[in-house]
Design a protein around this motif. Structure first.
Motif, mmCIF file in Angstrom:
data_model
loop_
_atom_site.group_PDB
_atom_site.id
_atom_site.type_symbol
_atom_site.label_atom_id
_atom_site.label_comp_id
_atom_site.label_asym_id
_atom_site.label_seq_id
_atom_site.Cartn_x
_atom_site.Cartn_y
_atom_site.Cartn_z
ATOM 1 N N LYS A 30 0.844 -1.199 0.000
ATOM 2 C CA LYS A 30 0.000 0.000 0.000
ATOM 3 C C LYS A 30 0.878 1.246 0.000
ATOM 4 O O LYS A 30 1.877 1.306 0.704
ATOM 5 C CB LYS A 30 -0.924 0.013 1.214
ATOM 6 N N HIS A 78 0.937 4.959 1.111
ATOM 7 C CA HIS A 78 0.232 5.868 2.006
ATOM 8 C C HIS A 78 0.340 7.316 1.549
ATOM 9 O O HIS A 78 -0.580 8.115 1.764
ATOM 10 C CB HIS A 78 0.790 5.750 3.433
ATOM 11 N N MET A 96 5.317 3.886 1.784
ATOM 12 C CA MET A 96 4.565 2.673 1.449
ATOM 13 C C MET A 96 4.819 1.554 2.441
ATOM 14 O O MET A 96 5.829 1.557 3.171
ATOM 15 C CB MET A 96 4.977 2.212 0.047
ATOM 16 N N ASP A 97 3.909 0.591 2.433
ATOM 17 C CA ASP A 97 4.091 -0.660 3.169
ATOM 18 C C ASP A 97 4.562 -1.718 2.189
ATOM 19 O O ASP A 97 4.012 -1.842 1.082
ATOM 20 C CB ASP A 97 2.772 -1.111 3.807
ATOM 21 N N GLU A 101 1.233 0.286 -6.295
ATOM 22 C CA GLU A 101 0.734 -0.761 -5.401
ATOM 23 C C GLU A 101 0.639 -2.087 -6.140
ATOM 24 O O GLU A 101 0.207 -2.146 -7.291
ATOM 25 C CB GLU A 101 -0.645 -0.371 -4.850
#
Length: 383
Positions: free
Chosen positions: A51, A53, A75-76, A107
Motif C-alpha cells: 500500500k 500511504h 509505502m508498506d 501498489e
C-alpha cells in the motif's frame, strides 16, 4: 537408426563430461574475493508493495519548482524471500526527478530492496534497489522454447539441448577458468571445440558432414581470434574500455585478469554462432549436391561452393556488423552529442575495441567459406 541416435547422445555426454572434468581440474580452487564488508552491510531481497500511504505527486500545494526535482513515496512492503520473508515494513522512496534513472513504484508491484542489518540481524534501513523483472525474462525464455519446439520439432529439441550445453560449458567451464587466471583465448578455443562437437553431433549426427562443419567452424573462429590478437596488440587495445571491465579491474585488483585476452575471448564467442551457421549451410549444400550428382568434379564443387558462400557472406557479415553496431549504438550517440571529431572517435580505445570486435569476427566468417569448401573436397577425395 535408434542405435545410432543413442550412440550420438552417449558421445555428446562423454565429450561434455570430459570437457567439464578438464575445466574442473583447472578450477579446483577459484581465487578468493573479499566481499565480506559488502555482505555485512547489504542484503538484497524481493518485496511486494502492499500500500502507498503518501505520494507528493498528489499534493496540490508545493513550493515552486519542487515537483521538478523531488518526489517522495511512503509505502508498506512485504519481504517475499530470504531470512526476513513474510516481514512487513514501512519505507520511504525519495526520487530525484533530476536524475536520468529513477524508480517510481505502484501498489502491487514487486521490487528488489536493499536492507541494512545490525549485528543482531535486525533490519535498520531499507532502500529500493531495482524493479523485479525476472518474470518477463522467464516469459521470453518460455516463448523462445515453445517457438523452437513448434517449428523445429525433433530438431528443435536438439537445438535446445545444444543451447543448454553451450551455457553449461561457458558458465561452469570457461568463466571460472578465466577467473582462475588461465589464458582466456586458449580456454575459449577449448570451450568452442566442446560446444561445436556437441552441437553438430546433436544437430547433424556423426558423419563426414558434421566433421567437416566442425573443423571449418573451429578454423573460422581461430582466424577471428588470431586477427583480433594481432590487431588488438598492435593498436594497444587494453580491453578496459567498457565500464564492467573497469569495475572489475579497480574493485578486484587481486584477480590480475588479462582484460585484453578477455576481449579477444568475447570476439571468438561472439563469432562462433555466425561462423557455425555459415559452415553448416555450405557443408549441407555441397553434400546435397554430391548426393544428387556423384560425378561432380572438385572444380565444380569449388565454383558452386563459392557461389553459395558469396550469397551467405553478404547477409551474415551484415548480421554480425549490425549486431555489434546495435550493441555500441549508445556509445555512438554519446560521441555524436558531444560533437566529437572523427580523429578523436577513431582513436578512442573503446571505439577501436568495437571495431576489432566487429571486423575480426566478420573476417573469420568470410574465410570460413573457402576453408569449408576445401575440407568438403578433401574428405570427398578420400572416399
Amino acid at each position: 537408426m535408434k542405435k545410432k541416435k543413442i550412440l550420438e547422445v552417449c558421445l555428446v555426454i562423454i565429450i561434455l563430461i570430459l570437457g567439464l572434468s578438464f575445466f574442473t581440474s583447472l578450477n579446483s580452487k577459484l581465487p578468493e574475493v573479499d566481499n565480506k564488508s559488502m555482505e555485512d552491510t547489504y542484503n538484497l531481497a524481493k518485496a511486494k508493495v502492499l500500500k502507498i500511504h503518501y505520494d507528493d505527486l498528489d499534493v496540490k500545494e508545493k513550493p515552486d519548482g519542487y515537483e521538478k526535482y523531488l518526489r517522495k513515496q511512503e509505502m508498506d512492503i512485504e519481504i517475499l524471500d530470504g531470512i526476513h520473508k513474510g516481514e512487513k515494513f514501512k519505507i520511504r522512496n525519495t526520487i530525484q526527478i533530476i536524475e536520468v534513472y529513477y524508480i517510481v513504484v505502484k501498489e502491487g508491484e514487486k521490487i528488489i530492496v536493499n536492507m541494512t542489518e545490525d549485528q543482531y540481524g535486525e533490519v535498520t534501513s531499507i532502500h529500493i534497489y531495482e524493479r523485479a523483472r525476472e518474470n518477463y525474462a522467464y516469459l521470453l525464455i518460455g516463448l523462445f522454447v515453445i517457438s523452437i519446439l513448434l517449428v523445429g520439432r525433433l530438431k528443435g529439441i536438439n537445438a535446445i539441448v545444444s543451447l543448454v550445453i553451450t551455457g553449461i560449458v561457458i558458465i561452469k567451464g570457461l568463466l571460472p577458468s578465466i577467473l582462475k587466471g588461465y589464458n582466456p583465448v586458449i580456454m575459449t578455443l577449448i570451450s568452442c571445440g566442446i560446444i561445436i562437437s556437441c552441437s553438430l553431433i546433436l544437430l547433424i549426427g556423426i558423419n563426414r558432414k558434421s566433421i567437416t562443419a566442425a573443423l571449418s567452424t573451429l578454423g573460422g573462429v581461430t582466424i577471428a581470434g588470431v586477427i583480433a590478437m594481432i590487431v588488438g596488440k598492435s593498436a594497444y587495445v587494453t580491453g578496459l574500455a567498457g565500464e564492467h571491465a573497469q569495475t572489475i579491474a579497480f574493485t578486484y585488483k587481486d584477480l590480475n585478469l588479462d582484460f585484453r585476452g578477455i576481449l579477444f575471448s568475447g570476439i571468438i564467442i561472439g563469432a562462433l554462432g555466425a561462423v557455425m551457421d555459415v559452415c553448416i549451410s555450405i557443408t549441407s549444400s555441397l553434400y546435397e549436391m554430391m548426393d544428387i550428382k556423384s560425378d561432380i568434379t572438385p572444380k565444380q564443387l569449388m565454383k558452386s561452393g563459392m557461389n553459395i558462400g558469396k550469397d551467405i557472406i553478404g547477409t551474415m557479415s551484415n548480421t554480425l556488423i549490425l549486431a555489434y553496431v546495435g550493441g555500441a549504438i549508445q556509445l555512438i550517440l554519446l560521441l555524436m552529442v558531444l560533437n566529437t571529431s572523427y580523429t578523436q572517435i577513431i582513436n578512442l580505445d573503446m571505439m577501436m575495441s568495437e571495431i576489432v570486435t566487429a571486423l575480426a569476427g566478420s573476417i573469420g566468417l568470410v574465410w570460413s567459406v573457402p576453408l569449408t569448401i576445401l575440407l568438403v573436397i578433401l574428405f570427398r577425395e578420400k572416399k
